[in-house]
Design an enzyme around this catalytic site. Sequence first.
Site, PDB file in Angstrom:
ATOM      1  N   ASP A  85      -3.501 -32.720 -21.195  1.00 37.88           N
ATOM      2  CA  ASP A  85      -2.178 -32.404 -21.722  1.00 37.88           C
ATOM      3  C   ASP A  85      -1.476 -31.323 -20.775  1.00 37.88           C
ATOM      4  O   ASP A  85      -1.799 -30.582 -20.237  1.00 37.88           O
ATOM      5  CB  ASP A  85      -2.231 -31.699 -23.172  1.00 37.88           C
ATOM      6  CG  ASP A  85      -3.206 -30.307 -23.084  1.00 37.88           C
ATOM      7  OD1 ASP A  85      -4.234 -30.563 -22.556  1.00 37.88           O
ATOM      8  OD2 ASP A  85      -2.963 -29.316 -23.944  1.00 37.88           O
ATOM      9  N   GLU A 123      -5.671 -29.373 -24.930  1.00 37.36           N
ATOM     10  CA  GLU A 123      -6.164 -27.969 -24.619  1.00 37.36           C
ATOM     11  C   GLU A 123      -5.581 -26.724 -24.906  1.00 37.36           C
ATOM     12  O   GLU A 123      -5.731 -25.843 -25.270  1.00 37.36           O
ATOM     13  CB  GLU A 123      -7.003 -28.089 -23.247  1.00 37.36           C
ATOM     14  CG  GLU A 123      -7.763 -26.831 -23.006  1.00 37.36           C
ATOM     15  CD  GLU A 123      -7.021 -25.504 -22.593  1.00 37.36           C
ATOM     16  OE1 GLU A 123      -7.357 -24.415 -22.521  1.00 37.36           O
ATOM     17  OE2 GLU A 123      -5.802 -25.746 -21.845  1.00 37.36           O
ATOM     18  N   ARG A 145     -18.815 -17.355 -13.169  1.00 36.16           N
ATOM     19  CA  ARG A 145     -19.376 -16.101 -13.738  1.00 36.16           C
ATOM     20  C   ARG A 145     -20.372 -16.692 -14.831  1.00 36.16           C
ATOM     21  O   ARG A 145     -20.092 -17.535 -15.555  1.00 36.16           O
ATOM     22  CB  ARG A 145     -18.208 -15.459 -14.367  1.00 36.16           C
ATOM     23  CG  ARG A 145     -18.804 -14.368 -15.062  1.00 36.16           C
ATOM     24  CD  ARG A 145     -17.268 -13.660 -15.721  1.00 36.16           C
ATOM     25  NE  ARG A 145     -17.963 -12.369 -16.478  1.00 36.16           N
ATOM     26  CZ  ARG A 145     -18.185 -11.374 -15.783  1.00 36.16           C
ATOM     27  NH1 ARG A 145     -18.010 -11.165 -14.455  1.00 36.16           N
ATOM     28  NH2 ARG A 145     -18.638 -10.158 -16.556  1.00 36.16           N
ATOM     29  N   HIS A 198       0.903 -21.782 -15.635  1.00 32.72           N
ATOM     30  CA  HIS A 198       1.868 -21.873 -16.777  1.00 32.72           C
ATOM     31  C   HIS A 198       3.127 -21.435 -16.081  1.00 32.72           C
ATOM     32  O   HIS A 198       4.084 -21.084 -17.031  1.00 32.72           O
ATOM     33  CB  HIS A 198       1.481 -21.032 -17.905  1.00 32.72           C
ATOM     34  CG  HIS A 198       0.354 -21.623 -18.787  1.00 32.72           C
ATOM     35  ND1 HIS A 198       0.285 -21.254 -20.076  1.00 32.72           N
ATOM     36  CD2 HIS A 198      -0.542 -22.324 -18.512  1.00 32.72           C
ATOM     37  CE1 HIS A 198      -0.800 -21.869 -20.398  1.00 32.72           C
ATOM     38  NE2 HIS A 198      -1.313 -22.603 -19.612  1.00 32.72           N
TER      39      HIS A 198
END
Length: 390
Positions: free
Chosen positions: A82, A140, A179, A365
């Site tokens: 998406d 997502e 991580r 974003h």
Amino acid sequence: MPLTQEILTHAKELHDYIIKMRRDFHKHPETGFAETRTSSVIAEELRRLGLYVQTGIAKTGVVGILEVGGASSTVAFRADMDALPITEENSLEFKSQNEGVSHACGHDANMAMLLGAVKLMAQLKGKLKRNVKFIFQPCEEQHPGGAKMMVEEGVLKNVDEIYGLHIEPNIQSGIFGLRAGSTMAATDRIVITIIGKGGHASTPHLCVDPIVIAAEVILAIQSIVSRKVNPLSPCVISLCQISGGTTFNVIPDRVKIIGTVRTLAKELRYRMPMLIEDTIKGITSLNNATYQFEYLKGHPPLSNPQQQVDFLQNKIIELFGNKAIENIDPKMGGEDFSYYLEKIKGAFIFLGSGSLEKGTNHPLHSSRFLLDEDVLYMGPALFAYVACSL
């Protein structure tokens, strides 16, 4: 030729194909559960490459299956499909053609890398040691998200391990970030409504002003993290939306506040609703007001098992060398890949695409987000090597 060299050679030969697919996805972005063109293109590519294809999973999700003779286990790889409701501000030949929608989070690259991995593994099929399931997941970016639906619809059936890879501009280009343990936060949402007594702005003593009370609530909630949470337990409360009132001279009856709570530890996540509501209750009761409070749970925190992180680290070093890895700090952003890791073992890692020289250091974003396409062969190479290993 050593297997690692063979994989890298073939992966680099796919560079143009990966970029072509990434740019096609970038030009035609679609938001969550509306990825109809995107899923159609992916399904067509998977069929062309000879895979068994399932469509319509979690509405627009696509799964490709590559079976390997004699394999006793199955590994899955996931890419999210998406885009975001953000207007792109870049000047590119392949700029978004869908008004107000863009791949500002790099999911176009995630999909292109996974398609590159499909093509690479099809070439190396005789050397694969596991069956492979390629999961192209919708939505997502929103709650409850596509991962939860895909799990509920059985996408992990007969899958032993799952891995996800995401582009990350905050990591230097060509470096993998990984991580063990708590890696990404739970993404919960809060909705607070302060209910007072409206009236004329000239007679506030005859009203119960929800705007003033809301201001007290907002400031008090900010002290929860600094005074009621262990400083060693990461936590973020951001109140991002406030609405109330209709004009300049009327005190309204109510004010609504909406925000998000991010936690890494399950125990702290469990405590947060009580801590926040106690704060709201105390302030509203002192001011003769009432309230409504909703705590809406989003994606759970994402935690990578140590064993799978060690496994990936070894594969990265064998392919790309010791300098291709960075041990990253936890991120307070969320990721619905956590739903997969609640069910089976696996890991979620990042591929750095940040380069100041290339201008690819804008954050995810951002309306100006760009990525370094030169690193995109690395994801398929790693996935293929994982499928060639036990």
